[in-house]
Design a protein around this motif. Structure first.
Motif, short mmCIF file in Angstrom:
data_model
loop_
_atom_site.label_atom_id
_atom_site.label_comp_id
_atom_site.label_asym_id
_atom_site.label_seq_id
_atom_site.Cartn_x
_atom_site.Cartn_y
_atom_site.Cartn_z
N GLY A 60 -6.13 35.67 17.30
CA GLY A 60 -7.35 35.91 18.06
C GLY A 60 -7.14 36.16 19.53
N ARG A 61 -5.99 35.84 20.08
CA ARG A 61 -5.70 36.10 21.50
C ARG A 61 -4.86 37.38 21.60
NH1 ARG A 61 -2.86 30.72 23.40
NH2 ARG A 61 -1.94 30.99 21.34
N SER A 62 -5.27 38.26 22.48
CA SER A 62 -4.55 39.53 22.60
C SER A 62 -3.13 39.33 23.12
CB SER A 62 -5.31 40.50 23.51
OG SER A 62 -5.45 39.95 24.80
N THR A 63 -2.89 38.24 23.84
CA THR A 63 -1.53 37.98 24.35
C THR A 63 -0.58 37.59 23.21
OG1 THR A 63 -2.12 35.67 24.80
CG2 THR A 63 -2.34 37.25 26.62
N CYS A 64 -1.13 37.21 22.07
CA CYS A 64 -0.31 36.83 20.92
C CYS A 64 -0.06 37.99 19.96
CB CYS A 64 -0.95 35.68 20.16
SG CYS A 64 -0.93 34.14 21.08
N ASP A 65 -0.65 39.15 20.24
CA ASP A 65 -0.44 40.32 19.38
C ASP A 65 0.96 40.86 19.58
OD1 ASP A 65 -3.02 40.05 18.51
OD2 ASP A 65 -3.82 41.67 19.76
N ALA A 66 1.58 41.22 18.49
CA ALA A 66 2.94 41.78 18.54
C ALA A 66 2.89 43.18 19.13
CB ALA A 66 3.54 41.81 17.14
N GLY A 67 3.88 43.49 19.92
CA GLY A 67 3.97 44.80 20.53
C GLY A 67 4.78 45.77 19.67
N PRO A 68 4.99 46.96 20.20
CA PRO A 68 5.74 47.97 19.45
C PRO A 68 7.20 47.57 19.20
CG PRO A 68 4.95 48.85 21.56
CD PRO A 68 4.47 47.46 21.45
N ASP A 69 7.76 46.70 20.04
CA ASP A 69 9.15 46.28 19.83
C ASP A 69 9.30 45.46 18.55
OD1 ASP A 69 7.58 44.37 21.15
OD2 ASP A 69 9.35 43.29 21.86
N VAL A 70 8.31 44.62 18.24
CA VAL A 70 8.36 43.83 17.00
C VAL A 70 8.21 44.76 15.80
CG1 VAL A 70 7.25 41.99 15.68
CG2 VAL A 70 7.50 41.76 18.16
N ALA A 71 7.31 45.72 15.88
CA ALA A 71 7.12 46.69 14.79
C ALA A 71 8.38 47.53 14.60
CB ALA A 71 5.91 47.57 15.08
N ARG A 72 9.03 47.90 15.70
CA ARG A 72 10.27 48.67 15.63
C ARG A 72 11.37 47.85 14.95
NH1 ARG A 72 11.19 49.18 20.69
NH2 ARG A 72 9.57 50.74 20.97
N ASN A 73 11.50 46.57 15.38
CA ASN A 73 12.49 45.69 14.75
C ASN A 73 12.22 45.52 13.26
OD1 ASN A 73 13.93 45.27 17.09
ND2 ASN A 73 12.92 43.35 17.58
N LEU A 74 10.94 45.38 12.92
CA LEU A 74 10.56 45.25 11.51
C LEU A 74 11.08 46.43 10.71
CD1 LEU A 74 8.94 44.17 9.06
CD2 LEU A 74 6.97 45.39 9.98
N LEU A 75 10.83 47.63 11.19
CA LEU A 75 11.26 48.82 10.48
C LEU A 75 12.77 48.89 10.38
CD1 LEU A 75 10.29 51.30 9.02
CD2 LEU A 75 10.31 52.52 11.19
N VAL A 76 13.48 48.59 11.47
CA VAL A 76 14.95 48.62 11.44
C VAL A 76 15.48 47.60 10.44
CG1 VAL A 76 17.02 48.10 12.80
CG2 VAL A 76 15.22 49.54 13.77
N PHE A 77 14.96 46.36 10.48
CA PHE A 77 15.43 45.33 9.56
C PHE A 77 15.14 45.69 8.11
CE2 PHE A 77 14.81 42.02 13.14
CZ PHE A 77 16.09 42.25 13.61
N GLU A 78 14.00 46.30 7.86
CA GLU A 78 13.65 46.72 6.50
C GLU A 78 14.61 47.81 5.99
OE1 GLU A 78 11.16 45.58 4.46
OE2 GLU A 78 10.24 44.20 5.87
#
Length: 188
Positions: A60-78
């Motif tokens: 619910g807090r925008s400061t806790c939303d994951a940024g593009p770096d987390v999404a990028r890491n997710l894709l690389v790890f997958e």
């Protein structure tokens, strides 16, 4: 048949000439490895489909939303996880093919596989290592999925911390048992 013959260990060598101890147990173990890799591969694609970049977390807090770096890491790890599972499955399938050809009566001598016991052990070990590495990268990707859906770990959200702690504890325990079993099997 007397009683002493009944207590003798049974030979599980596959029918055919020149098996040299290549048993159906090897093929069964390799089948199991390929099946587990297939399930984990499905998990890879589910993880990619669930988490999208720019997605709001349930915190619910925008400061806790994951940024593009987390999404990028997710894709690389997958992708890396999928690569290890594919490597492991292909090695296991190749070994199964060689064992089946080696032990088959229906194959001409020109097409018969000649697999060395050391090559079989190394191949099975390589396949197991590929599965372990795939699991580790799948674990990292699932941590990123949790951060995208529940909020970043750095926010200290109880649900995120509990989910990650449970995931890491259970997966690392299972991997420790798996590695110990492999070590025991290869040293005895």
């Amino acid at each position: 048949m007397d009683a002493s013959e009944d207590n003798q260990p049974k030979e599980y060598t596959m029918s055919g000439g020149g098996g040299g101890g290549m048993t159906s147990i090897h093929v069964t173990a390799l089948d199991g490895l390929v099946n587990v890799n297939s399930l984990f591969t499905i998990a890879v694609f589910v993880g990619v489909s669930i988490a999208a970049p720019g997605q709001r977390s349930l915190e619910g807090r925008s400061t806790c939303d994951a940024g593009p770096d987390v999404a990028r890491n997710l894709l690389v790890f997958e992708v890396v996880s999928f690569s290890f599972f594919l490597f492991s499955s292909l090695v296991a399938q190749g070994l199964k093919l060689a064992i089946n050809l080696l032990n088959s009566n229906d194959v001409d001598e020109a097409f018969r596989a000649h697999i060395n016991a050391r090559v079989l052990r190394l191949g099975m070990l390589a396949s197991a290592v590929g599965s372990v590495m795939g699991c580790l990268f799948l674990l990292l990707s699932m941590v990123d999925v949790i951060q995208i859906r529940l909020g970043l770990l750095s926010c200290g959200s109880q649900s995120t911390v509990r989910a990650v702690a449970t995931l890491v504890t259970l997966v690392c325990t299972a991997l420790a048992v798996y590695i110990a079993t492999i070590f025991y099997a290869f040293t005895h």
